[in-house]
Scaffold this motif. Structure first.
Motif, PDB file in Angstrom:
ATOM      1  N   ALA A 155      -2.600  -2.493  -2.026  1.00 24.82           N
ATOM      2  CA  ALA A 155      -1.250  -3.031  -2.248  1.00 24.82           C
ATOM      3  C   ALA A 155      -0.776  -2.804  -3.682  1.00 24.82           C
ATOM      4  CB  ALA A 155      -1.219  -4.518  -1.902  1.00 24.82           C
ATOM      5  N   LYS A 156      -1.699  -2.725  -4.610  1.00 23.27           N
ATOM      6  CA  LYS A 156      -1.321  -2.442  -5.998  1.00 23.27           C
ATOM      7  C   LYS A 156      -0.925  -0.980  -6.174  1.00 23.27           C
ATOM      8  CE  LYS A 156      -3.964  -6.059  -8.292  1.00 23.27           C
ATOM      9  NZ  LYS A 156      -5.107  -6.381  -9.144  1.00 23.27           N
ATOM     10  N   LYS A 157      -1.506  -0.111  -5.355  1.00 29.96           N
ATOM     11  CA  LYS A 157      -1.258   1.324  -5.494  1.00 29.96           C
ATOM     12  C   LYS A 157      -0.113   1.832  -4.624  1.00 29.96           C
ATOM     13  CE  LYS A 157      -3.674   5.695  -5.648  1.00 29.96           C
ATOM     14  NZ  LYS A 157      -4.927   6.403  -5.627  1.00 29.96           N
ATOM     15  N   PHE A 158       0.085   1.219  -3.459  1.00 26.26           N
ATOM     16  CA  PHE A 158       1.078   1.705  -2.497  1.00 26.26           C
ATOM     17  C   PHE A 158       2.034   0.592  -2.115  1.00 26.26           C
ATOM     18  CE2 PHE A 158      -2.909   4.051  -1.676  1.00 26.26           C
ATOM     19  CZ  PHE A 158      -2.473   5.320  -2.033  1.00 26.26           C
ATOM     20  N   HIS A 159       3.332   0.902  -2.082  1.00 24.21           N
ATOM     21  CA  HIS A 159       4.296  -0.110  -1.656  1.00 24.21           C
ATOM     22  C   HIS A 159       4.666   0.032  -0.185  1.00 24.21           C
ATOM     23  CE1 HIS A 159       7.844   2.463  -1.472  1.00 24.21           C
ATOM     24  NE2 HIS A 159       7.763   2.768  -2.758  1.00 24.21           N
ATOM     25  N   THR A 160       4.213   1.100   0.459  1.00 23.35           N
ATOM     26  CA  THR A 160       4.467   1.304   1.880  1.00 23.35           C
ATOM     27  C   THR A 160       3.190   1.830   2.525  1.00 23.35           C
ATOM     28  OG1 THR A 160       6.799   1.787   1.461  1.00 23.35           O
ATOM     29  CG2 THR A 160       5.882   2.541   3.573  1.00 23.35           C
ATOM     30  N   LEU A 205      -0.695  -7.845   2.572  1.00 26.81           N
ATOM     31  CA  LEU A 205       0.537  -7.049   2.550  1.00 26.81           C
ATOM     32  C   LEU A 205       1.769  -7.939   2.484  1.00 26.81           C
ATOM     33  CD1 LEU A 205      -0.285  -4.230   5.144  1.00 26.81           C
ATOM     34  CD2 LEU A 205      -0.688  -4.258   2.663  1.00 26.81           C
ATOM     35  N   TYR A 206       1.781  -8.986   3.267  1.00 25.55           N
ATOM     36  CA  TYR A 206       2.925  -9.899   3.309  1.00 25.55           C
ATOM     37  C   TYR A 206       3.129 -10.577   1.950  1.00 25.55           C
ATOM     38  CZ  TYR A 206       5.833 -13.859   4.680  1.00 25.55           C
ATOM     39  OH  TYR A 206       6.844 -14.788   4.770  1.00 25.55           O
ATOM     40  N   GLU A 207       2.065 -11.104   1.381  1.00 27.44           N
ATOM     41  CA  GLU A 207       2.163 -11.832   0.113  1.00 27.44           C
ATOM     42  C   GLU A 207       2.600 -10.934  -1.036  1.00 27.44           C
ATOM     43  OE1 GLU A 207      -1.728 -13.565  -0.048  1.00 27.44           O
ATOM     44  OE2 GLU A 207      -1.244 -14.969   1.580  1.00 27.44           O
ATOM     45  N   ARG A 208       2.376  -9.634  -0.911  1.00 18.50           N
ATOM     46  CA  ARG A 208       2.745  -8.689  -1.970  1.00 18.50           C
ATOM     47  C   ARG A 208       3.997  -7.882  -1.613  1.00 18.50           C
ATOM     48  NH1 ARG A 208      -1.968 -10.394  -2.131  1.00 18.50           N
ATOM     49  NH2 ARG A 208      -3.159 -10.606  -4.043  1.00 18.50           N
ATOM     50  N   HIS A 209       4.664  -8.267  -0.535  1.00 20.55           N
ATOM     51  CA  HIS A 209       5.928  -7.639  -0.107  1.00 20.55           C
ATOM     52  C   HIS A 209       5.777  -6.139   0.151  1.00 20.55           C
ATOM     53  CE1 HIS A 209       7.548 -11.454  -1.367  1.00 20.55           C
ATOM     54  NE2 HIS A 209       7.039 -11.258  -2.571  1.00 20.55           N
ATOM     55  N   ILE A 210       4.672  -5.758   0.777  1.00 19.60           N
ATOM     56  CA  ILE A 210       4.419  -4.357   1.101  1.00 19.60           C
ATOM     57  C   ILE A 210       5.087  -4.045   2.439  1.00 19.60           C
ATOM     58  CG2 ILE A 210       2.621  -2.626   1.553  1.00 19.60           C
ATOM     59  CD1 ILE A 210       2.777  -3.755  -1.388  1.00 19.60           C
ATOM     60  N   ARG A 211       5.726  -2.901   2.509  1.00 15.11           N
ATOM     61  CA  ARG A 211       6.357  -2.463   3.758  1.00 15.11           C
ATOM     62  C   ARG A 211       5.279  -1.855   4.647  1.00 15.11           C
ATOM     63  NH1 ARG A 211      11.246   1.607   3.027  1.00 15.11           N
ATOM     64  NH2 ARG A 211       9.591   2.561   1.832  1.00 15.11           N
ATOM     65  N   LEU A 212       5.305  -2.236   5.923  1.00 15.00           N
ATOM     66  CA  LEU A 212       4.305  -1.775   6.877  1.00 15.00           C
ATOM     67  C   LEU A 212       4.986  -1.107   8.060  1.00 15.00           C
ATOM     68  CD1 LEU A 212       1.333  -1.755   7.955  1.00 15.00           C
ATOM     69  CD2 LEU A 212       1.871  -3.956   9.034  1.00 15.00           C
ATOM     70  N   PHE A 213       4.569   0.124   8.345  1.00 18.22           N
ATOM     71  CA  PHE A 213       4.945   0.811   9.578  1.00 18.22           C
ATOM     72  C   PHE A 213       3.684   0.793  10.425  1.00 18.22           C
ATOM     73  CE2 PHE A 213       7.798   2.643   6.435  1.00 18.22           C
ATOM     74  CZ  PHE A 213       9.033   2.482   7.067  1.00 18.22           C
ATOM     75  N   CYS A 214       3.792   0.310  11.649  1.00 23.83           N
ATOM     76  CA  CYS A 214       2.599   0.073  12.435  1.00 23.83           C
ATOM     77  C   CYS A 214       2.797   0.509  13.883  1.00 23.83           C
ATOM     78  CB  CYS A 214       2.308  -1.424  12.375  1.00 23.83           C
ATOM     79  SG  CYS A 214       0.817  -1.940  13.183  1.00 23.83           S
TER      80      CYS A 214
END
Length: 160
Positions: A31-36, A63-72
């Motif tokens: 999560a620190k390295k990738f935002h998606t 992912l949720y706590e760090r506001h990461i976008r997830l395509f699943c």
């Protein structure tokens, strides 16, 4: 852990992220390295893959706590993925109505049973435009204006 990545976006299979010896610290580093993050092959959770279900819950929390976008891509909607996971109390009530096959797939686990509702809720929220706006505010400020404009011009939901 090898990763297919391009800039701040990466792709993983479910097996790479949840069927391996990884944990919260590994997910935080991602999560620190990738935002998606794109994730494929999420299965319906059964007794055979209880550990993977726990890892998936941890992944979604991070992912949720760090506001990461997830395509699943998954074998069902969020609630369906967790349909076999129940608390002890819920399992006692449901077992009399289950087939032998359903009972064998059942995961009776109070911790996971309580965590599933939070995870389902988070997966649903991560699909919302509001979540995407928060993601953009934290990771891709160039998208904030466009998302807010789209939000203004979207049609309200029609209630029946």
């Amino acid at each position: 852990m090898l990763v297919d990545a391009g800039g701040p976006v990466c792709f993983f299979t479910f097996d790479k992220l949840c069927n391996a010896n990884v944990g919260a610290a590994d997910y935080i580093a991602l999560a620190k390295k990738f935002h998606t993050i794109a994730l494929s092959g999420v299965p319906v959770f059964t007794a055979d893959i209880r550990s993977q279900a726990y890892r998936f819950v941890t992944l979604i929390d991070v992912l949720y706590e760090r506001h990461i976008r997830l395509f699943c891509s998954a074998d069902g909607e969020p609630a369906h993925l967790f349909a076999n996971i129940m608390t002890m109390q819920d399992a006692r009530k449901a077992k009399s109505k289950m087939s032998k096959e359903q009972e064998e797939a059942l995961v009776v686990d109070d911790n996971l049973g309580f965590a599933k509702d939070r995870t389902i809720s988070r997966l649903l929220e991560m699909q919302s435009r509001e979540y995407l706006i928060v993601h953009a505010e934290h990771h891709a400020s160039e998208l904030v204006h466009a998302l807010k404009e789209a939000n203004k011009h979207s049609e309200p939901a029609i209630s029946a």
